[in-house]
Structures are given as structure tokens and as C-alpha cells.
Design a protein around this motif. Structure first.
Motif, PDB file in Angstrom:
ATOM      1  N   ASP A 200      -7.811  70.802  -1.140  1.00 26.14           N
ATOM      2  CA  ASP A 200      -6.977  69.461  -0.681  1.00 26.14           C
ATOM      3  C   ASP A 200      -5.508  70.066  -0.538  1.00 26.14           C
ATOM      4  OD1 ASP A 200      -6.484  66.893  -0.502  1.00 26.14           O
ATOM      5  OD2 ASP A 200      -7.116  66.005  -2.114  1.00 26.14           O
ATOM      6  N   THR A 239     -10.291  62.395  -0.771  1.00 24.42           N
ATOM      7  CA  THR A 239      -9.535  63.312  -1.698  1.00 24.42           C
ATOM      8  C   THR A 239      -9.291  62.530  -2.970  1.00 24.42           C
ATOM      9  OG1 THR A 239      -6.527  63.659  -2.248  1.00 24.42           O
ATOM     10  CG2 THR A 239      -7.211  62.037  -0.796  1.00 24.42           C
ATOM     11  N   GLN A 251      -5.121  65.969   5.654  1.00 22.71           N
ATOM     12  CA  GLN A 251      -5.663  67.364   5.368  1.00 22.71           C
ATOM     13  C   GLN A 251      -4.798  68.506   6.671  1.00 22.71           C
ATOM     14  OE1 GLN A 251      -6.520  68.863   2.736  1.00 22.71           O
ATOM     15  NE2 GLN A 251      -7.263  70.450   3.420  1.00 22.71           N
TER      16      GLN A 251
END
Length: 504
Positions: A200, A239, A251
Motif C-alpha cells: 500500500d 487501504t 496507489q
């Protein structure tokens, strides 16, 4: 002809809507999931660019417009070095003595960039472990990678290194310490793919961690080139910083930011976008990299069609095209060296093959192809790409023409068996209609006429002319080449002839 595509490396939508009451609508943009972008008072959202190309000369006209734009980009490569990548030579079995042996062999062939692929970092003996732990595995490289980099530089080559910065294996120190740093919906992990999950990068701590780890390796090892891979899709990509909310948009923004930050720290490194090959080749990423890996399918026959349509969006000099093993690792099919090399030579040329297994005659031939590529790459990577319309389904043809129409190189590809013995007429567009041209065979095979002549399927009664498609002294106008063409006899399947067309 209208070309439309989003310049974006995240989720996108592209559609044509045709109804009876109104005209046809073409629309494109970012595909956002519910809750992915939340705007409050004063917030803004910036859409990706949508690139629209309109022309009157078909798909090649669309491609030419995109190529011209790409060649104006700051990151556009000035010249593409001959690259040897060790993946299909070694896979995960990296041994310093073997790699150094390959370095010497590559340099003797004329290779200009040597790339160490997956397998150099902590615990990476298979694809089940190690992603996320970006430091040199001293059990494999006891002295680190600096001695290898020095040896490569001493041979006059660039040193390239593989990374997959956005990925993490559950079997890694990173995951064991920070399992919450994986993109995921609330309370569960996405299904694994290739034994890995997605890091992430919208999490500032995860972003900083991978940035500093990679920066340390690049700074210590004298790296000139990074092969940046991305071997899985983003599935259930939420996330934990926002309760599992969808995060592909952020992202993607973070990916661009990470790449650009590294580019700023290491301005002399060149970067390749490799996502199992064509998984991340788009008009967004092309502004950030000097090269793309066209496909992990390196079988030359398959690459003919892959490359023919990738060039619709990406200029050939960006496209990694390598000579692969005699027998393809993906398909088990076997091809001649000349077929494999001629398939690869129009792009960013290289080798994806254990050259320790090559015969002396093969090595000599590879050196010839490398020398020819070096001689012609400025032309191949600056001219107008053309893909010829051919009536024979067993034949493909493509090439490059200079902007002033003074010269062209065309590849006649006998892709498979033709349905008849009639041969094929190659009509070459884009030449000066009033100018006379002379045609001759080109490439290393042309240095020995017998190498060309033996490829005619019916050599006894329909041979290939020895000096070129028209014979030794004949010329033809650009108008005749564009409307009537030049005839090439039926040839053996899986063979290629390069034809040089020069203004008289």
C-alpha cells in the motif's frame, strides 16, 4: 480515423456508445470505485489526460502522431543500448561466477547493457519469498553487488537491476513486521497471485520504507538502469489508512510519485516499465520511463503480432525486443537465429538467452546482428512506422521510412504457410511518388546471398532474386511501389527478409 485512450496507469474505462436518436459517442476516463475519491468543500479532482488522435491515413497515421509526441518527451531515450537480461538464462539460480562469465561473453558480442534480474535480494530463491526485503542477499552475493557492477562497467557496459517495488511476499520480513501495509478490503487479504500481495503505497510509512530501501541499493551498487516489474493485478485494493476504502487511484498517484522521486535522486538512471510485459504500457507511464518490456512471451512467432499492435501506441524504440532461446521457454517452438533476431531488431534490441548454450557460429551471427542494429538504430528509431496491408494471410510486413522518404527498411515476414504459390505483392506507402528507388536485401543475412536465396519455398522455379527483389539494376518509382508493389515469392514459414529501399 480516430484514436482515443486514457493516459493513466490505473483503472480506466473506454467505450463507444451508439444509439438511434443521436450520433456516436466515444468516451474515456478513469474508472473509480464507490468512495474512492471523496470531495468536500474546496477539494478538487484532476482527471487523467485523454489522448485523442485524428487522421486521414488509418491506424499508421494514429501511431505516427503518438510516436511523434513520445519523441518530444523529456524522458525519451536518446539511443537504446543493446541489452542482455539474464532472466531466461538463470531464473533464480544466480551464482556470481556464472554471472561474471556471462558478463564477459556479453561484452565480447558487443552488448552495451547487462541486466541482473529477479533473485539477487534477501531470501529470493523462488517466487514464494523475499519481495519487500530490498537488500542484497549475502548468501548469494557475499561481497554485495558492487564488484559485479564494477566488472560490468570495466567491460564498458551499463549495469541494470530488477525490482518489483509495489509488491510484497507474505514470506518476507516486511510483511511479518507490517501485515497492515498490504492493499486489502477490511478484514481479509485479496487472493494471492504469484505468491504475492500489493504494498500500500498510499500509506506514508510504507512509501518511505520502500523509497529508502531502493535508494540505498541504487546508491551503493552503481546502477545505471532499473527494470521495474509489477506481476499481479490489484484485487480488492483497499487501504487500511481509510478503513479499507478503494485506493487504486491514490496507489497509481503514489506509484508515479515514487518513480519520479527516484528519478530525481538518481537522474542518470534509466527506467523500464515491466509488468509481466505489457501489463503497464500506457500513455501515462510513458512520460516517466525510457523503455517498456513488451511481453514476457519471448517466442518470436508470438512476438510478431504482439509487437505489431503494441507499436500502435508506443514508438518502437521504447519496446524491449530480445533474441530468445532457440527453443522458446514459453511455447516449446524452435526457430532459426535469423528469424528471432529479425523479429527483435526493430525495437530496443537485446538478448534473453543463455548465451553459454550458443554455438560459435550462433555467437558470430549474434555479433553481426548487434553490429547491424548499432549501425541502423538511429534510423529505425526516428522514422515513420508502416504496417503493410498484405492479402496473403500467411505473410506480415512492416517497416520504417525516413521522414523525407529517401530510405526505408521493410520486413517481409513469412509468418506461416501460404494458401497458394502465388507469392505476395508488397505495396509500400509513404514514398515519394515521382522518385525512383533501388531495392536490395538488408541485414546480416544479405552478406551471404545464399542465406537469403534458400528461404524461397519453390527455389527451383520461383526463386528469390540474388541481389534484391527487383534484381541487380532495376529501379521503381514510389508511385509504383505504393500502388502495384514489389513481388516476393512464397517463402518458407517462420523466415524474414529485410528489404532496403533507397532513393536513387
Amino acid at each position: 480515423m480516430l484514436g482515443v485512450q486514457p493516459a493513466w496507469s490505473g483503472n480506466t474505462v473506454l467505450a463507444v456508445d451508439r444509439i438511434t436518436e443521436d450520433g456516436t459517442a466515444v468516451f474515456a476516463g478513469e474508472l473509480l470505485q464507490p468512495g474512492e475519491v471523496v470531495l468536500t468543500t474546496g477539494d478538487t479532482y484532476t482527471t487523467p489526460w485523454i489522448v485523442i488522435t485524428a487522421c486521414n491515413d488509418g491506424l499508421d497515421g494514429v501511431a505516427h502522431s503518438l510516436h511523434a509526441w513520445e519523441r518530444s518527451l523529456p524522458a525519451h531515450p536518446v539511443s537504446q543500448p543493446v541489452t542482455l537480461n539474464v532472466w531466461e538464462a538463470l531464473y533464480f539460480d544466480q551464482d556470481p561466477d556464472v554471472v561474471l562469465d556471462l558478463v564477459g561473453r556479453a561484452a565480447r558480442l558487443g552488448v552495451e547493457r547487462f541486466v541482473l534480474d529477479d533473485g539477487w535480494f534477501h531470501a529470493r530463491r523462488t517466487d514464494t519469498a523475499g519481495l519487500g526485503d530490498w537488500w542484497v542477499d549475502r548468501s548469494v552475493w557475499p561481497d554485495g553487488l558492487k564488484p559485479l557492477a564494477d566488472a560490468i562497467h570495466d567491460h564498458g557496459m551499463q549495469f541494470g537491476l530488477w525490482f518489483e517495488p509495489e509488491m510484497v511476499n507474505p514470506d518476507s520480513d516486511l510483511y511479518r513486521e507490517h501485515p497492515d501495509w498490504v492493499l486489502q478490503a477490511t478484514g481479509r487479504l485479496p487472493l494471492p497471485h504469484r505468491n504475492q500481495q500489493v504494498l500500500d503505497l498510499t500509506n506514508p510509512d510504507a512509501f518511505a520504507h520502500v523509497l529508502e530501501q531502493i535508494s540505498t541499493v541504487l546508491g551503493e551498487c552503481g546502477v545505471d538502469y532499473v527494470k521495474w516489474d509489477h506481476n499481479r493485478d490489484l484485487l480488492e485494493a483497499g487501504t487500511n489508512t481509510r478503513g479499507g476504502a478503494p485506493a487504486v487511484h491514490e496507489q497509481t498517484v503514489a506509484y508515479y510519485r515514487l518513480l519520479d522521486t527516484l528519478r530525481g535522486r538518481f537522474p542518470n538512471i534509466q527506467w523500464e516499465s515491466c509488468a509481466s510485459g505489457g501489463g503497464r504500457i500506457d500513455l501515462g507511464v510513458i512520460e516517466h520511463v525510457e523503455r517498456v518490456w513488451t511481453s514476457d512471451m519471448t517466442d518470436a512467432l508470438s512476438r510478431q503480432r504482439i509487437q505489431r499492435w503494441t507499436v500502435q501506441t508506443v514508438a518502437p524504440e521504447y519496446m524491449g525486443m530480445h533474441i530468445s532461446a532457440t527453443t522458446s521457454h514459453q511455447t516449446g517452438r524452435t526457430y532459426t537465429l535469423d528469424f528471432r533476431a529479425a523479429t527483435a531488431v526493430f525495437g530496443s534490441f537485446g538478448i534473453e538467452w543463455d548465451i553459454r548454450q550458443a554455438s560459435e557460429s550462433d555467437l558470430a551471427r549474434i555479433a553481426q546482428w548487434i553490429a547491424w542494429y548499432k549501425q541502423e538504430r538511429a534510423f529505425l528509431h526516428s522514422g515513420r512506422v508502416v504496417r503493410l496491408d498484405v492479402t496473403d494471410p500467411g505473410v506480415m510486413a512492416h517497416g520504417v521510412i525516413t521522414d523525407d522518404a529517401s530510405r526505408a527498411i521493410i520486413a517481409h515476414v513469412q509468418y506461416e504457410e501460404s494458401p497458394s504459390n502465388r507469392g505476395v505483392w508488397l505495396r509500400v506507402p509513404g514514398l515519394d511518388p515521382k522518385t525512383h528507388y533501388r531495392l536490395k536485401w538488408a541485414g546480416p543475412a544479405a552478406e551471404d546471398p545464399e542465406d537469403v536465396l534458400r528461404e524461397a519455398s519453390r527455389r527451383d522455379w520461383d526463386p528469390l532474386p540474388e541481389s534484391g527483389p527487383l534484381g541487380p539494376d532495376a529501379t521503381i518509382t514510389g508511385a509504383a511501389l505504393g500502388t502495384i508493389g514489389v513481388r516476393i515469392p512464397r517463402c518458407h514459414p517462420e523466415t524474414i527478409r529485410l528489404i532496403e529501399i533507397v532513393r536513387v
